[in-house]
Design an enzyme around this catalytic site. Structure first.
Site, PDB file in Angstrom:
ATOM      1  N   ASP A  83       0.855  -1.193   0.000  1.00  0.00           N
ATOM      2  CA  ASP A  83       0.000   0.000   0.000  1.00  0.00           C
ATOM      3  C   ASP A  83       0.894   1.248   0.000  1.00  0.00           C
ATOM      4  OD1 ASP A  83      -2.390   1.391   0.136  1.00  0.00           O
ATOM      5  OD2 ASP A  83      -2.690   1.084   2.285  1.00  0.00           O
ATOM      6  N   HIS A 181      -8.964   8.924   4.357  1.00  0.00           N
ATOM      7  CA  HIS A 181      -8.418   7.781   5.100  1.00  0.00           C
ATOM      8  C   HIS A 181      -8.818   7.897   6.575  1.00  0.00           C
ATOM      9  CE1 HIS A 181      -5.186   7.629   1.832  1.00  0.00           C
ATOM     10  NE2 HIS A 181      -5.774   6.460   1.785  1.00  0.00           N
ATOM     11  N   GLY A 182      -9.181   6.775   7.172  1.00  0.00           N
ATOM     12  CA  GLY A 182      -9.451   6.761   8.613  1.00  0.00           C
ATOM     13  C   GLY A 182     -10.930   6.946   8.910  1.00  0.00           C
ATOM     14  N   HIS A 209      -9.768   4.894  -2.265  1.00  0.00           N
ATOM     15  CA  HIS A 209      -9.125   4.785  -0.945  1.00  0.00           C
ATOM     16  C   HIS A 209     -10.120   5.226   0.125  1.00  0.00           C
ATOM     17  CE1 HIS A 209      -4.712   4.127  -1.760  1.00  0.00           C
ATOM     18  NE2 HIS A 209      -5.278   4.076  -2.955  1.00  0.00           N
ATOM     19  N   GLY A 210      -9.792   4.900   1.381  1.00  0.00           N
ATOM     20  CA  GLY A 210     -10.645   5.366   2.479  1.00  0.00           C
ATOM     21  C   GLY A 210     -12.003   4.702   2.496  1.00  0.00           C
ATOM     22  N   ASN A 231     -10.186   0.139  -1.220  1.00  0.00           N
ATOM     23  CA  ASN A 231      -9.313  -0.064  -0.062  1.00  0.00           C
ATOM     24  C   ASN A 231     -10.088   0.104   1.245  1.00  0.00           C
ATOM     25  OD1 ASN A 231      -7.348  -0.067  -1.991  1.00  0.00           O
ATOM     26  ND2 ASN A 231      -6.128   1.583  -1.105  1.00  0.00           N
ATOM     27  N   VAL A 232      -9.941  -0.890   2.103  1.00  0.00           N
ATOM     28  CA  VAL A 232     -10.541  -0.780   3.439  1.00  0.00           C
ATOM     29  C   VAL A 232      -9.464  -1.152   4.455  1.00  0.00           C
ATOM     30  CG1 VAL A 232     -12.431  -1.502   4.957  1.00  0.00           C
ATOM     31  CG2 VAL A 232     -12.780  -1.514   2.479  1.00  0.00           C
ATOM     32  N   THR A 234      -9.019   0.874   8.154  1.00  0.00           N
ATOM     33  CA  THR A 234      -9.293   1.240   9.553  1.00  0.00           C
ATOM     34  C   THR A 234     -10.376   0.371  10.176  1.00  0.00           C
ATOM     35  OG1 THR A 234      -8.700   3.506   8.975  1.00  0.00           O
ATOM     36  CG2 THR A 234      -9.908   3.207  11.030  1.00  0.00           C
TER      37      THR A 234
HETATM   38  P1  13P Z   1      -9.431   3.382   5.439  1.00  0.00           P
HETATM   39  O1  13P Z   1      -8.474   3.077   6.546  1.00  0.00           O
HETATM   40  O2  13P Z   1     -10.082   4.705   5.620  1.00  0.00           O
HETATM   41  O3  13P Z   1     -10.388   2.284   5.212  1.00  0.00           O
HETATM   42  O4  13P Z   1      -8.539   3.536   4.117  1.00  0.00           O
HETATM   43  C1  13P Z   1      -7.662   2.512   3.768  1.00  0.00           C
HETATM   44  C2  13P Z   1      -6.863   2.904   2.592  1.00  0.00           C
HETATM   45  O5  13P Z   1      -7.303   3.641   1.733  1.00  0.00           O
HETATM   46  C3  13P Z   1      -5.518   2.335   2.481  1.00  0.00           C
HETATM   47  O6  13P Z   1      -4.804   2.816   1.388  1.00  0.00           O
END
Ligand code: 13P
Length: 280
Positions: A83, A181-182, A209-210, A231-232, A234
């Site tokens: 990543d 993200h997060g 992402h995020g 992408n997942v 958090t």
């Molecule tokens: P999240 O942690 O918000 O799910 O995002 C993960 C991410 O995009 C990693 O590149």
């Protein structure tokens, strides 16, 4: 079984009637079996992504060996992806160690420099059949200790995405279209029209992402609109730590530690299964 690169794994996903691949951050080795259980239960191929921090913590060889071995024993086609990484030496190290896909993140750099570095990474990757994700635009929030303030968040433009793809030909492109993200403090506002326009202009698999905190409805719409990798990260961490806080605080020190971890891994498996169901 060999590890699949992103393009190969996406083909498997499409054959199994998925529109997109979830790419799930692994936070510690204890969680790993839960990822394979979720993939098996949903008949989904599996894309596992590793931050540079986690790769350093666990060691590249341990990751490659354990993920390859589980992929074989569980009969789950799997891609191991690095990543966000902006360090070319660290990307080469991951390629040498056996990762089958990498992300070069030059989104913080001037446009031309992002193009030049992305090209360099693709030059290293293609002869080894490794796929490369590039990023254009700045996604807000915090990821692996790096923080992009919401005021510095910049949406990807259609014109720049088109030129960037024409000049670099990445296997997938991460775009900034409203996710962060997060954990969210409010609702994610995904710009679906921008997404559709970027996809029409680039004809390249796009990466969202995020994924944590994005509503099911938005997620479904995004995968209809050109997103082929979601992408997942958090969300699995939050579930795992939350369960552990509960079990560890109630347990005794001579209880087998696995009794504390089983509910945490079950929670992670459930998150993954719920997300995977959205990608059909
Ligand atoms: P999240 O942690 O918000 O799910 O995002 C993960 C991410 O995009 C990693 O590149």
């Amino acid at each position: 079984m060999k590890l699949y690169n992103f393009t190969e794994l996406l083909q498997v996903a499409k054959q199994r009637d998925f529109k997109a691949l979830g790419s799930f951050n692994l936070h510690c080795l204890e969680m790993l079996p839960a990822y394979f259980k979720a993939a098996k239960a949903t008949n989904s191929p599996l894309m596992i992504q590793i931050s540079t921090g986690t790769a350093k913590y666990l060691g590249h060889k341990l990751l490659v060996d354990s993920i390859r071995s589980l992929s074989e024993s569980e009969d789950v086609p799997t891609c191991l992806h690095l990543d966000h990484c902006s360090d070319l030496a660290a990307i080469k190290f991951a390629m040498d160690a056996g990762f089958s896909s990498v992300m070069y993140d030059g989104s913080h750099l001037p446009f031309e420099e992002n193009i030049a570095n992305t090209r360099e990474v693709i030059g290293m990757a293609r002869p080894r059949n490794i796929t490369v994700e590039a990023e254009l635009g700045a996604i807000g929030g915090s990821e692996d200790g790096k923080c992009v303030a919401m005021s510095d968040m910049a949406f990807t433009t259609v014109e720049e995405a088109k030129r960037f793809v024409e000049e670099t030909h990445p296997d997938m492109l991460a775009v900034s279209v409203g996710t962060v993200h997060g954990l969210y403090t409010g609702k994610a506002e995904i710009q679906h029209q921008r997404l559709a326009d970027i996809y029409a202009a680039t004809q390249t698999p796009l990466v969202l992402h995020g994924g944590t905190g994005v509503s099911d409805e938005d997620m479904r719409q995004a995968v209809q609109g050109g997103i082929e990798k979601v992408n997942v990260g958090t969300e699995m961490n939050v579930q795992w730590v939350g369960e552990c806080q509960n079990t560890f605080s109630k347990g005794k020190v001579n209880d087998s530690v696995r009794n504390f971890l089983v509910p945490a891994n079950d929670a992670v498996r459930n998150v993954l299964m719920e997300k995977i169901a959205l990608f059909r």
